[in-house]
Design a protein around this motif. Structure first.
Motif, PDB file in Angstrom:
ATOM      1  N   LEU A  98       0.802  -1.224   0.000  1.00 23.43           N
ATOM      2  CA  LEU A  98       0.000   0.000   0.000  1.00 23.43           C
ATOM      3  C   LEU A  98       0.838   1.280   0.000  1.00 23.43           C
ATOM      4  CD1 LEU A  98      -2.861  -1.197   2.353  1.00 23.43           C
ATOM      5  CD2 LEU A  98      -2.772  -1.234  -0.148  1.00 23.43           C
ATOM      6  N   SER A  99       2.126   1.185   0.326  1.00 26.58           N
ATOM      7  CA  SER A  99       2.940   2.410   0.269  1.00 26.58           C
ATOM      8  C   SER A  99       3.015   2.928  -1.173  1.00 26.58           C
ATOM      9  CB  SER A  99       4.339   2.151   0.825  1.00 26.58           C
ATOM     10  OG  SER A  99       4.957   1.114   0.106  1.00 26.58           O
ATOM     11  N   CYS A 100       2.855   2.022  -2.132  1.00 25.44           N
ATOM     12  CA  CYS A 100       2.866   2.440  -3.548  1.00 25.44           C
ATOM     13  C   CYS A 100       1.460   2.431  -4.173  1.00 25.44           C
ATOM     14  CB  CYS A 100       3.767   1.524  -4.370  1.00 25.44           C
ATOM     15  SG  CYS A 100       5.511   1.733  -3.998  1.00 25.44           S
ATOM     16  N   HIS A 101       0.609   1.509  -3.740  1.00 24.47           N
ATOM     17  CA  HIS A 101      -0.690   1.354  -4.402  1.00 24.47           C
ATOM     18  C   HIS A 101      -1.864   1.841  -3.544  1.00 24.47           C
ATOM     19  CE1 HIS A 101       1.075  -0.995  -7.686  1.00 24.47           C
ATOM     20  NE2 HIS A 101       1.820  -1.579  -6.771  1.00 24.47           N
ATOM     21  N   GLY A 102      -1.563   2.350  -2.340  1.00 26.38           N
ATOM     22  CA  GLY A 102      -2.640   2.708  -1.417  1.00 26.38           C
ATOM     23  C   GLY A 102      -3.128   4.139  -1.557  1.00 26.38           C
ATOM     24  N   GLU A 103      -3.421   4.733  -0.422  1.00 26.59           N
ATOM     25  CA  GLU A 103      -3.958   6.098  -0.413  1.00 26.59           C
ATOM     26  C   GLU A 103      -2.883   7.078   0.060  1.00 26.59           C
ATOM     27  OE1 GLU A 103      -7.328   5.050   2.046  1.00 26.59           O
ATOM     28  OE2 GLU A 103      -8.651   5.310   0.305  1.00 26.59           O
ATOM     29  N   PRO A 104      -3.042   8.375  -0.192  1.00 22.82           N
ATOM     30  CA  PRO A 104      -4.139   9.007  -0.933  1.00 22.82           C
ATOM     31  C   PRO A 104      -4.015   8.785  -2.445  1.00 22.82           C
ATOM     32  CG  PRO A 104      -2.630  10.668  -0.047  1.00 22.82           C
ATOM     33  CD  PRO A 104      -2.127   9.350   0.420  1.00 22.82           C
ATOM     34  N   LYS A 105      -5.142   8.447  -3.009  1.00 23.94           N
ATOM     35  CA  LYS A 105      -5.204   8.175  -4.445  1.00 23.94           C
ATOM     36  C   LYS A 105      -4.724   9.397  -5.236  1.00 23.94           C
ATOM     37  CE  LYS A 105      -8.410   6.532  -7.948  1.00 23.94           C
ATOM     38  NZ  LYS A 105      -9.769   6.081  -8.245  1.00 23.94           N
ATOM     39  N   GLY A 106      -3.888   9.154  -6.218  1.00 26.08           N
ATOM     40  CA  GLY A 106      -3.415  10.258  -7.072  1.00 26.08           C
ATOM     41  C   GLY A 106      -2.073  10.816  -6.640  1.00 26.08           C
ATOM     42  N   ASP A 107      -1.723  10.664  -5.352  1.00 28.39           N
ATOM     43  CA  ASP A 107      -0.391  11.107  -4.911  1.00 28.39           C
ATOM     44  C   ASP A 107       0.671  10.248  -5.584  1.00 28.39           C
ATOM     45  OD1 ASP A 107      -1.450  12.971  -3.268  1.00 28.39           O
ATOM     46  OD2 ASP A 107      -0.404  12.304  -1.457  1.00 28.39           O
ATOM     47  N   LEU A 108       1.812  10.841  -5.850  1.00 26.10           N
ATOM     48  CA  LEU A 108       2.866  10.052  -6.507  1.00 26.10           C
ATOM     49  C   LEU A 108       3.563   9.150  -5.494  1.00 26.10           C
ATOM     50  CD1 LEU A 108       4.520  12.644  -8.933  1.00 26.10           C
ATOM     51  CD2 LEU A 108       2.651  11.050  -9.372  1.00 26.10           C
ATOM     52  N   ASP A 109       3.808   7.909  -5.889  1.00 23.06           N
ATOM     53  CA  ASP A 109       4.556   7.010  -5.004  1.00 23.06           C
ATOM     54  C   ASP A 109       6.059   7.231  -5.205  1.00 23.06           C
ATOM     55  OD1 ASP A 109       5.388   5.694  -7.270  1.00 23.06           O
ATOM     56  OD2 ASP A 109       4.307   3.844  -6.890  1.00 23.06           O
ATOM     57  N   ILE A 110       6.866   6.401  -4.566  1.00 23.61           N
ATOM     58  CA  ILE A 110       8.324   6.613  -4.594  1.00 23.61           C
ATOM     59  C   ILE A 110       8.912   6.550  -6.001  1.00 23.61           C
ATOM     60  CG2 ILE A 110       8.871   4.147  -4.176  1.00 23.61           C
ATOM     61  CD1 ILE A 110      11.164   5.217  -2.337  1.00 23.61           C
ATOM     62  N   SER A 111       8.237   5.796  -6.889  1.00 24.53           N
ATOM     63  CA  SER A 111       8.768   5.666  -8.250  1.00 24.53           C
ATOM     64  C   SER A 111       8.183   6.713  -9.193  1.00 24.53           C
ATOM     65  CB  SER A 111       8.455   4.276  -8.796  1.00 24.53           C
ATOM     66  OG  SER A 111       7.061   4.130  -8.947  1.00 24.53           O
ATOM     67  N   GLY A 112       7.240   7.523  -8.686  1.00 24.52           N
ATOM     68  CA  GLY A 112       6.667   8.582  -9.516  1.00 24.52           C
ATOM     69  C   GLY A 112       5.326   8.225 -10.141  1.00 24.52           C
ATOM     70  N   TYR A 113       4.801   7.052  -9.831  1.00 21.16           N
ATOM     71  CA  TYR A 113       3.474   6.677 -10.340  1.00 21.16           C
ATOM     72  C   TYR A 113       2.394   7.203  -9.400  1.00 21.16           C
ATOM     73  CZ  TYR A 113       5.262   3.170 -13.632  1.00 21.16           C
ATOM     74  OH  TYR A 113       5.881   2.535 -14.661  1.00 21.16           O
ATOM     75  N   PRO A 114       1.222   7.585  -9.957  1.00 21.36           N
ATOM     76  CA  PRO A 114       0.128   7.957  -9.057  1.00 21.36           C
ATOM     77  C   PRO A 114      -0.419   6.729  -8.321  1.00 21.36           C
ATOM     78  CG  PRO A 114      -0.479   8.300 -11.380  1.00 21.36           C
ATOM     79  CD  PRO A 114       0.897   7.736 -11.370  1.00 21.36           C
ATOM     80  N   LYS A 115      -0.623   6.871  -7.020  1.00 24.29           N
ATOM     81  CA  LYS A 115      -1.171   5.753  -6.231  1.00 24.29           C
ATOM     82  C   LYS A 115      -2.608   5.479  -6.652  1.00 24.29           C
ATOM     83  CE  LYS A 115       1.576   6.797  -2.119  1.00 24.29           C
ATOM     84  NZ  LYS A 115       1.533   7.044  -0.671  1.00 24.29           N
ATOM     85  N   GLU A 116      -3.008   4.214  -6.552  1.00 27.65           N
ATOM     86  CA  GLU A 116      -4.336   3.817  -7.012  1.00 27.65           C
ATOM     87  C   GLU A 116      -5.411   3.924  -5.928  1.00 27.65           C
ATOM     88  OE1 GLU A 116      -1.566   2.057  -7.491  1.00 27.65           O
ATOM     89  OE2 GLU A 116      -1.367   1.534  -9.610  1.00 27.65           O
ATOM     90  N   GLY A 117      -5.010   4.127  -4.658  1.00 31.23           N
ATOM     91  CA  GLY A 117      -5.994   4.251  -3.578  1.00 31.23           C
ATOM     92  C   GLY A 117      -6.549   2.926  -3.088  1.00 31.23           C
ATOM     93  N   HIS A 118      -5.792   1.838  -3.229  1.00 32.67           N
ATOM     94  CA  HIS A 118      -6.283   0.520  -2.806  1.00 32.67           C
ATOM     95  C   HIS A 118      -6.137   0.330  -1.307  1.00 32.67           C
ATOM     96  CE1 HIS A 118      -7.237  -1.137  -6.671  1.00 32.67           C
ATOM     97  NE2 HIS A 118      -6.069  -0.763  -7.162  1.00 32.67           N
ATOM     98  N   ARG A 119      -6.874  -0.690  -0.815  1.00 26.42           N
ATOM     99  CA  ARG A 119      -6.782  -1.054   0.608  1.00 26.42           C
ATOM    100  C   ARG A 119      -6.392  -2.512   0.717  1.00 26.42           C
ATOM    101  NH1 ARG A 119     -12.212   1.976   2.856  1.00 26.42           N
ATOM    102  NH2 ARG A 119     -11.489   4.071   2.332  1.00 26.42           N
ATOM    103  N   GLU A 120      -5.945  -2.881   1.917  1.00 28.97           N
ATOM    104  CA  GLU A 120      -5.522  -4.263   2.144  1.00 28.97           C
ATOM    105  C   GLU A 120      -6.670  -5.219   1.810  1.00 28.97           C
ATOM    106  OE1 GLU A 120      -4.019  -4.981   6.041  1.00 28.97           O
ATOM    107  OE2 GLU A 120      -3.428  -7.033   5.573  1.00 28.97           O
ATOM    108  N   GLY A 121      -6.365  -6.257   1.084  1.00 25.13           N
ATOM    109  CA  GLY A 121      -7.388  -7.245   0.736  1.00 25.13           C
ATOM    110  C   GLY A 121      -8.057  -6.982  -0.603  1.00 25.13           C
ATOM    111  N   ASP A 122      -7.849  -5.777  -1.177  1.00 21.13           N
ATOM    112  CA  ASP A 122      -8.406  -5.502  -2.514  1.00 21.13           C
ATOM    113  C   ASP A 122      -7.715  -6.403  -3.533  1.00 21.13           C
ATOM    114  OD1 ASP A 122      -9.960  -3.556  -1.459  1.00 21.13           O
ATOM    115  OD2 ASP A 122      -8.941  -1.853  -2.424  1.00 21.13           O
ATOM    116  N   LEU A 123      -8.411  -6.661  -4.618  1.00 24.25           N
ATOM    117  CA  LEU A 123      -7.817  -7.464  -5.687  1.00 24.25           C
ATOM    118  C   LEU A 123      -6.681  -6.671  -6.355  1.00 24.25           C
ATOM    119  CD1 LEU A 123      -8.198 -10.150  -7.380  1.00 24.25           C
ATOM    120  CD2 LEU A 123      -9.412  -8.702  -9.014  1.00 24.25           C
TER     121      LEU A 123
END
Lengths: 253, 344
Positions: free
Chosen positions: A215-240
């Protein structure tokens, strides 16, 4: 959309029905072996991804040079993780119970070898000191291990998800329908399998789910850039998170 | 013809031979022998033809990152890759060479990721055809003799600084308001880090007589240095600005009151070849002229310095593989140590 969902449902039910009615027919026995092998291969890739995930803080540690995360260290952890997940000891595969098909006894070590090759090649990047994020993550490990394994065998492995960051992981029509069907259901160990090419090829799709470390890369807040520069998807634990697809010919690969 | 008949001919030949030997001997001291022979029969063939013949151009890149010109080597879905503005420039050079060579197979760049200071050594040893890594053109230094710089592909370079703490940046700003243009004085008493071998080191050793100067193997090593702790890092301004904007947000870029970055010198970045690679340099200069005229260079600068992007994605889609065997094993970004402050 509704038609795709329905077709996925119907496909799944049809497979379950066939398995129930004719579990030991000649082609079905081959199919059963191939399906179990495909399922185990998907689980092995999933276990490999988890090992990378567990070691992510070490891999990305900018203060440490030689990390000691060698192909051999990875292999040991992979064997342990796979045994936890399946009860199968990869180091004693030849004496494994009869439930492990001969085909799996051939292909599982091949996947371990492919994974170790990936780890070998990545050492130069992993062991950089002074550089934190190195993009050696579950997804890149999985892509390369699957690609190498697929090149060396007649079994094709692929990671896929809806809206993948890597365009090469774009799902095909069938995978899209399965992913959509899975995303509407609670987390489960289920998998979907189907016959293609007039029954000549078997395809197994196994879901993977987000765990906390993702979730540090794919979690929230959605749209914020992760460490690699991709926008986070806003997922939560257990999501597909996506799925692993294993495609194998039904005549012995 | 008998021997007696041949004697005059032999005597003439031996006289000519002696003259040639004496002439060559008289030229030897000033290296003119080689030049004379080279005029008659070139010892070294055109370096462009050599590149075409081997289907590859050997390019050096700094293993120490100078982002966004050279990002750290990373792992991608395609394997090991390196990317950045300089890597995009290498692709352009390779594409133009492929066209120039006119063969079916393209000219493939073979990248060697090596330490910054080794770039100069390996070029002079003939192991590289050229190197790029946001290299400042025409920086006079003993380690940089025998090199030739192309026309610039990046003109907005220069030496700038970043401060470890806001109070350091404020102190420097206050000094510059009182004494405009006296940046070196403003750094008095501070511990200043520079990367060894770069123009920032040359600048610091020439100008910062009242600062404690620390030489680091890389920018990441300067960030990590605890003993001694660093107050200020001097380096390539575009690199420092990009770094504090994207990854080291805890550091402050030194700015003037106008908001513009503080520049201690102006620098232009160029492609470096051996001094005698005339054909290759002419080729590079013509290419850079075309890239500039077409707006391609401006576009490259914009997409690497101004756009928001995920560099791992760019590394996977447009990055270049490199020769991992030549990359220093278990590469680390090195250490920092106090300088003896001796200008080089």
């Amino acid at each position: 959309m509704k038609r795709i969902w329905l077709s996925a449902m119907v496909g799944l039910l049809a497979i379950l029905a066939i398995e129930t009615v004719v579990p030991r027919a000649g082609w079905a026995a081959n199919r059963a072996e191939t399906e179990e092998t495909a399922r185990l291969l998907a689980k092995l890739l999933r276990a490999g991804r988890l090992v990378i995930e567990e070691n992510q803080p070490l891999i990305d540690d900018p203060h440490k040079g030689d990390k000691g995360f060698t192909p051999e260290a990875f292999e040991q952890q992979l064997i342990l993780r796979f045994r936890q997940e399946t009860g199968i000891d990869l180091s004693k595969l030849q004496s494994a119970p009869i439930t492990v098909p001969p085909l799996a006894k051939e292909l599982l070590p091949a996947f371990v070898t492919a994974s170790k090759e990936v780890l070998h090649d990545a050492q130069i990047v992993i062991n950089q000191r002074g550089v934190g994020y190195k993009n050696f993550i579950p997804a890149t490990y999985g892509s390369q291990a699957a690609a190498r394994f697929s090149k060396q065998t007649r079994v094709r492995m692929k990671q896929t998800t809806i809206q993948p960051r890597n365009p090469k992981n774009e799902p095909d029509e069938y995978e899209t329908s399965v992913l959509k069907w899975l995303s509407g259901r609670p987390r489960a160990e289920a998998y979907v399998s189907e016959l293609t090419d007039q029954g000549q090829t078997l395809r197994v799709v196994m879901p993977i789910y987000y765990v906390t470390a993702c979730l540090s890369c794919h979690g929230e807040p959605k749209g914020d850039l992760d460490i690699s520069g991709y926008p986070k998807e806003g997922h939560r634990e257990g999501d597909l998170a996506g799925a692993i697809t294993v495609t194998a010919p039904l005549n012995r690969p | 013809m008998g021997l007696p008949d041949r004697l005059p001919v032999l005597a003439t030949l031996s006289r000519r031979l002696m003259t040639a030997v004496l002439l060559l001997a008289s030229l030897a001291g000033c290296g003119l022998v080689v030049d004379a022979i080279d005029l008659v029969h070139p010892l070294v063939r055109n370096e462009l033809d050599a590149i075409c013949a081997r289907h590859t151009i050997r390019v050096g890149l700094s293993v120490e990152p100078f982002q966004p010109f050279v990002f750290p080597a990373i792992y991608t879905d395609e394997g090991l890759r390196v990317t950045g503005l300089d890597v995009e420039l290498i692709r352009e050079i390779s594409a133009a060479l492929s066209q120039r060579c006119g063969r079916k197979e393209p000219i493939v760049p073979t990248l060697r990721l090596i330490r910054f200071r080794s770039l100069f050594v390996e070029l002079s040893e003939g192991k590289l055809d050229l190197f790029v890594s946001s290299i400042s053109a025409n920086a006079p230094a003993p380690g940089r003799i025998g090199l030739m710089y192309s026309t610039p592909y990046f003109e907005a370079g220069g030496i700038g600084g970043i401060a470890a703490r806001p109070e350091v940046a404020e102190r420097i700003g206050a000094h510059l308001r009182r004494h405009p243009g006296q940046a070196a004085e403003a750094f008095s008493g501070l511990t200043v880090a520079v990367q060894e071998g770069t123009t920032a080191q040359l600048y610091a050793e020439s100008n910062l007589t009242k600062s404690r100067l620390v030489l680091c193997d890389s920018l990441p090593a300067a960030f990590e240095s605890k003993s001694p702790p660093i107050d200020l890092i001097l380096g390539k301004e575009p690199v420092l600005e990009y770094t504090v904007r994207r990854s080291r947000k805890d550091w402050q870029l030194l700015r003037l009151d106008s908001g513009k970055p503080l520049l201690l010198t102006r620098e232009q970045f160029a492609v470096v070849t051996e001094e005698e690679s005339y054909q290759l340099q002419r080729f590079l200069n013509e290419l850079l002229f075309r890239l500039n005229e077409s707006g391609r260079l401006t576009e490259m600068r914009r997409r690497w310095l101004e756009e928001d992007y995920a560099y791992p994605r760019r590394a996977a889609t447009e990055g270049l593989p490199f020769d991992a065997d030549k990359m220093p094993q278990h590469y680390d970004q090195g250490q920092c140590r106090l300088s003896d402050h001796r200008p080089r």
